[in-house]
Design a protein around this motif. Structure first.
Motif, PDB file in Angstrom:
ATOM      1  N   LEU A  84      -4.997 -22.636   6.195  1.00 17.63           N
ATOM      2  CA  LEU A  84      -4.071 -22.170   7.225  1.00 17.63           C
ATOM      3  C   LEU A  84      -2.671 -22.677   6.912  1.00 17.63           C
ATOM      4  CD1 LEU A  84      -6.103 -22.872  10.513  1.00 17.63           C
ATOM      5  CD2 LEU A  84      -6.232 -20.898   8.989  1.00 17.63           C
TER       6      LEU A  84
ATOM      7  N   TYR B  44      -6.408 -19.441  13.713  1.00 18.75           N
ATOM      8  CA  TYR B  44      -5.052 -19.850  13.343  1.00 18.75           C
ATOM      9  C   TYR B  44      -4.464 -20.806  14.383  1.00 18.75           C
ATOM     10  CZ  TYR B  44      -0.307 -19.695  11.557  1.00 18.75           C
ATOM     11  OH  TYR B  44       0.914 -20.057  11.041  1.00 18.75           O
TER      12      TYR B  44
ATOM     13  N   ARG C 261      -4.222 -24.492  13.692  1.00 16.33           N
ATOM     14  CA  ARG C 261      -3.232 -25.028  12.751  1.00 16.33           C
ATOM     15  C   ARG C 261      -2.362 -26.090  13.399  1.00 16.33           C
ATOM     16  NH1 ARG C 261       1.687 -24.800  10.458  1.00 16.33           N
ATOM     17  NH2 ARG C 261       2.604 -23.755  12.243  1.00 16.33           N
TER      18      ARG C 261
END
Length: 289
Positions: free
Chosen positions: A168, A271, A274
């Motif tokens: 990521l 995501y 992250r």
């Protein structure tokens, strides 16, 4: 902690809990001089610590938490040093979170996240070891770009043989070179893309250079498109995430992956992890005086 001297172990704990400036002198004072400032400084400055030394410390913990669904999170930050003299390490770096150059130490970090636990597994400090003549006078530059250092952190992670499903990173690292590198290494990724990137909707259009703006594609909350980027031969999956900012405005994030078996909701939720890298690097770069 295994692999650390007493002084290093104490200093790392001190960095985690300290809320202000961290120095060996202040730690010695907290310890009521049971460990002297000079002893702490000698221990911290006695070697050039890098990713190899970090890996020796965290390796047994990573092996315990390792899982095939683990994530490798990469990002960089600038620890501002506005009052320090410039040198190879303390220099002017472009901070893409602020959109300007700031004076400080630029650090790239690789964080492994698995089973609700996050550990740093690699890092690079950007050292500007060369001086070139620019329009405004002499300018310090690094012999390796941050994109090259980014790929080296991934190479290190692969060499250290712990499993991760995705890499990521934000749009700063969504270059064609990085994407092709990961595809060549048979690693999956989820990258944010800058809004000015263009894509083709079929392989033929990609080969003939017929690309369009991502914003022109039809978008709903869970829409996903199979796309091609110029310079990348493999089909990729693109989705769009719309989110609310703290100031009440709305933001848009385009997310790209080479995992064609997933869906928009899974890309967006993965995501979102992250942001684990932010508290993971809060203490910044070690400082001794």
């Amino acid at each position: 902690m295994k692999g650390l001297t007493l002084e290093q172990d104490l200093y790392s704990d001190y960095l985690v809990v300290n809320q202000g400036q961290a120095t060996a002198t202040r730690l010695a004072a907290l310890l009521e001089q049971q460990l002297s400032h000079d002893r702490l400084t000698r221990s911290l400055s006695g070697a050039d610590y890098g990713s190899a030394q970090l890996w020796q410390v965290v390796k047994p913990f990573v092996q315990q938490m390792a899982h095939p669904d683990g994530l490798l999170l990469l990002d960089d930050t600038v620890e501002e040093k506005p009052y320090s003299q410039t040198n190879q390490l303390i220099s002017y770096h472009f901070d893409h979170t602020q959109g300007r150059s700031v004076k400080g130490i630029n650090q790239l970090t690789a964080l492994y996240h698995s089973q609700d636990t996050s550990l740093p597994v690699g890092f690079h400090l950007v050292r500007k070891t060369k001086t070139i003549q620019a329009k405004k006078g002499p300018k310090r530059v690094s012999e390796q770009t941050k994109q090259q250092l980014f790929r080296d952190l991934i190479r290190q992670a692969i060499a250290n043989q712990f499993p991760f499903k995705y890499v990521l990173a934000d749009s700063w690292y969504g270059s064609v070179e990085n994407i092709n590198y990961l595809i060549d290494k048979q690693k999956q990724f989820i990258f944010a893309l800058k809004t000015n990137r263009q894509v083709a909707l079929c392989e033929a259009d990609n080969q003939q250079g017929r690309h369009r703006s991502m914003s022109e594609l039809g978008w709903e909350e869970t829409t996903q498109h199979r796309v091609w980027l110029a310079g990348v031969e493999t089909a990729l999956l693109l989705t769009r995430l719309v989110f609310d900012n703290k100031d009440g405005s709305r933001g848009t994030l385009y997310l790209l992956t080479n995992d064609l078996t997933t869906d928009a909701a899974q890309i967006q939720s993965t995501y979102g992890l992250r942001w684990r890298i932010e508290p993971g690097r809060r203490s910044g770069v070690l400082q001794v005086d």
